[in-house]
Motif scaffolding. Sequence first.
Motif, PDB file in Angstrom:
ATOM      1  N   LYS A  50       4.371  -0.708  -5.517  1.00  0.00           N
ATOM      2  CA  LYS A  50       4.797  -1.830  -4.671  1.00  0.00           C
ATOM      3  C   LYS A  50       5.099  -1.359  -3.243  1.00  0.00           C
ATOM      4  O   LYS A  50       4.833  -2.072  -2.276  1.00  0.00           O
ATOM      5  CB  LYS A  50       6.004  -2.532  -5.293  1.00  0.00           C
ATOM      6  N   LEU A  51       5.652  -0.153  -3.107  1.00  0.00           N
ATOM      7  CA  LEU A  51       5.945   0.378  -1.775  1.00  0.00           C
ATOM      8  C   LEU A  51       4.668   0.723  -1.006  1.00  0.00           C
ATOM      9  O   LEU A  51       4.656   0.728   0.232  1.00  0.00           O
ATOM     10  CB  LEU A  51       6.828   1.626  -1.886  1.00  0.00           C
ATOM     11  N   SER A  52       3.597   1.016  -1.730  1.00  0.00           N
ATOM     12  CA  SER A  52       2.352   1.450  -1.082  1.00  0.00           C
ATOM     13  C   SER A  52       1.743   0.358  -0.211  1.00  0.00           C
ATOM     14  O   SER A  52       0.898   0.634   0.638  1.00  0.00           O
ATOM     15  CB  SER A  52       1.335   1.913  -2.134  1.00  0.00           C
ATOM     16  N   ARG A  53       2.184  -0.879  -0.379  1.00  0.00           N
ATOM     17  CA  ARG A  53       1.701  -1.976   0.471  1.00  0.00           C
ATOM     18  C   ARG A  53       2.284  -1.882   1.880  1.00  0.00           C
ATOM     19  O   ARG A  53       1.744  -2.468   2.815  1.00  0.00           O
ATOM     20  CB  ARG A  53       2.089  -3.338  -0.134  1.00  0.00           C
ATOM     21  N   PHE A  54       3.403  -1.174   2.017  1.00  0.00           N
ATOM     22  CA  PHE A  54       4.135  -1.160   3.288  1.00  0.00           C
ATOM     23  C   PHE A  54       4.057   0.167   4.033  1.00  0.00           C
ATOM     24  O   PHE A  54       4.195   0.199   5.250  1.00  0.00           O
ATOM     25  CB  PHE A  54       5.618  -1.471   3.043  1.00  0.00           C
ATOM     26  N   PHE A  55       3.902   1.275   3.296  1.00  0.00           N
ATOM     27  CA  PHE A  55       4.019   2.605   3.894  1.00  0.00           C
ATOM     28  C   PHE A  55       2.663   3.299   3.966  1.00  0.00           C
ATOM     29  O   PHE A  55       1.802   3.092   3.109  1.00  0.00           O
ATOM     30  CB  PHE A  55       5.001   3.459   3.077  1.00  0.00           C
ATOM     31  N   GLU A  56       2.507   4.134   4.996  1.00  0.00           N
ATOM     32  CA  GLU A  56       1.256   4.887   5.140  1.00  0.00           C
ATOM     33  C   GLU A  56       1.040   5.805   3.938  1.00  0.00           C
ATOM     34  O   GLU A  56      -0.055   5.888   3.392  1.00  0.00           O
ATOM     35  CB  GLU A  56       1.294   5.712   6.429  1.00  0.00           C
ATOM     36  N   THR A  57       2.121   6.504   3.545  1.00  0.00           N
ATOM     37  CA  THR A  57       2.046   7.424   2.406  1.00  0.00           C
ATOM     38  C   THR A  57       3.275   7.236   1.530  1.00  0.00           C
ATOM     39  O   THR A  57       4.381   7.084   2.043  1.00  0.00           O
ATOM     40  CB  THR A  57       1.988   8.893   2.875  1.00  0.00           C
ATOM     41  N   VAL A  58       3.058   7.239   0.223  1.00  0.00           N
ATOM     42  CA  VAL A  58       4.156   7.157  -0.733  1.00  0.00           C
ATOM     43  C   VAL A  58       4.037   8.333  -1.700  1.00  0.00           C
ATOM     44  O   VAL A  58       2.957   8.593  -2.234  1.00  0.00           O
ATOM     45  CB  VAL A  58       4.141   5.840  -1.529  1.00  0.00           C
ATOM     46  N   TYR A  59       5.136   9.039  -1.896  1.00  0.00           N
ATOM     47  CA  TYR A  59       5.197  10.078  -2.927  1.00  0.00           C
ATOM     48  C   TYR A  59       5.951   9.518  -4.133  1.00  0.00           C
ATOM     49  O   TYR A  59       6.957   8.812  -3.978  1.00  0.00           O
ATOM     50  CB  TYR A  59       5.934  11.316  -2.415  1.00  0.00           C
TER      51      TYR A  59
END
Length: 244
Positions: A50-59
């Motif tokens: 869900k965070l990947s929609r907002f951030f350039e990179t998600v770990y």
Amino acid sequence: MKDNFSKQASEYSKFRPQYPNKMIDYLVSFVKNKSVALDIATGNGQVAHKLSRFFETVYGIDISQNQLENAVPTENIIYKVAAAENTFFKNHEFDLITVAQAVHWFDFDLFYKEVYRILKPEGIFAVLGYGLFSTNADSDKIVRNFYHNIIGPYWDAERKYLDENYKTIPFPFDEIVTESFENHFTWTFEELIGYLETWSATQHYISKNNQNPLDLIYDELKASWQKNDMKVTFPLLLRIGKLK
């Protein structure tokens, strides 16, 4: 950190409830820069996704390789095996750090020291979770008896933090007052049983007694579920803070 969920990683991925987009959107609204986010104890990667929609990179990190193998693959998500209290990241790397339904398993002192090390000075830290669901009154009685009495002695001590809605966890941040959220589902009986089977206390009971405790309530719960509405409501837990 304890690993209570590797054995049933695929079931966890299939039956654990998702967090609503409305709650994720609200959380992300507090984050100024949306370059890099980290989801700790990511499990099946539902929050990372869900965070990947907002951030350039998600770990997304987790101590369970089995969990990560069941995680949602996405182009801008990098999954790695790592402990919450001892990561491999650089100092002040993240704009947002989240931990969902897992902070109660951590060594708080070591974990928060690590968060202070890897979160950017203006970054946001958030704890998410969900409490015991409620449903129709008849099924509720059966589920609560199962939760408190049948498998009650098999819950890890850390479970109390969830029962207390994460209000009693240490939280060494400048806290932001948040809105309240709920999650609503209509579940088949298979989905209900599948979820109850992912509970760590259910698995502890099976390991110790060589018997599935759900067998003790299965018929009664099935009859109750089929004659009542199948709606489920989860109280959602959210605490958001900034570095002091």
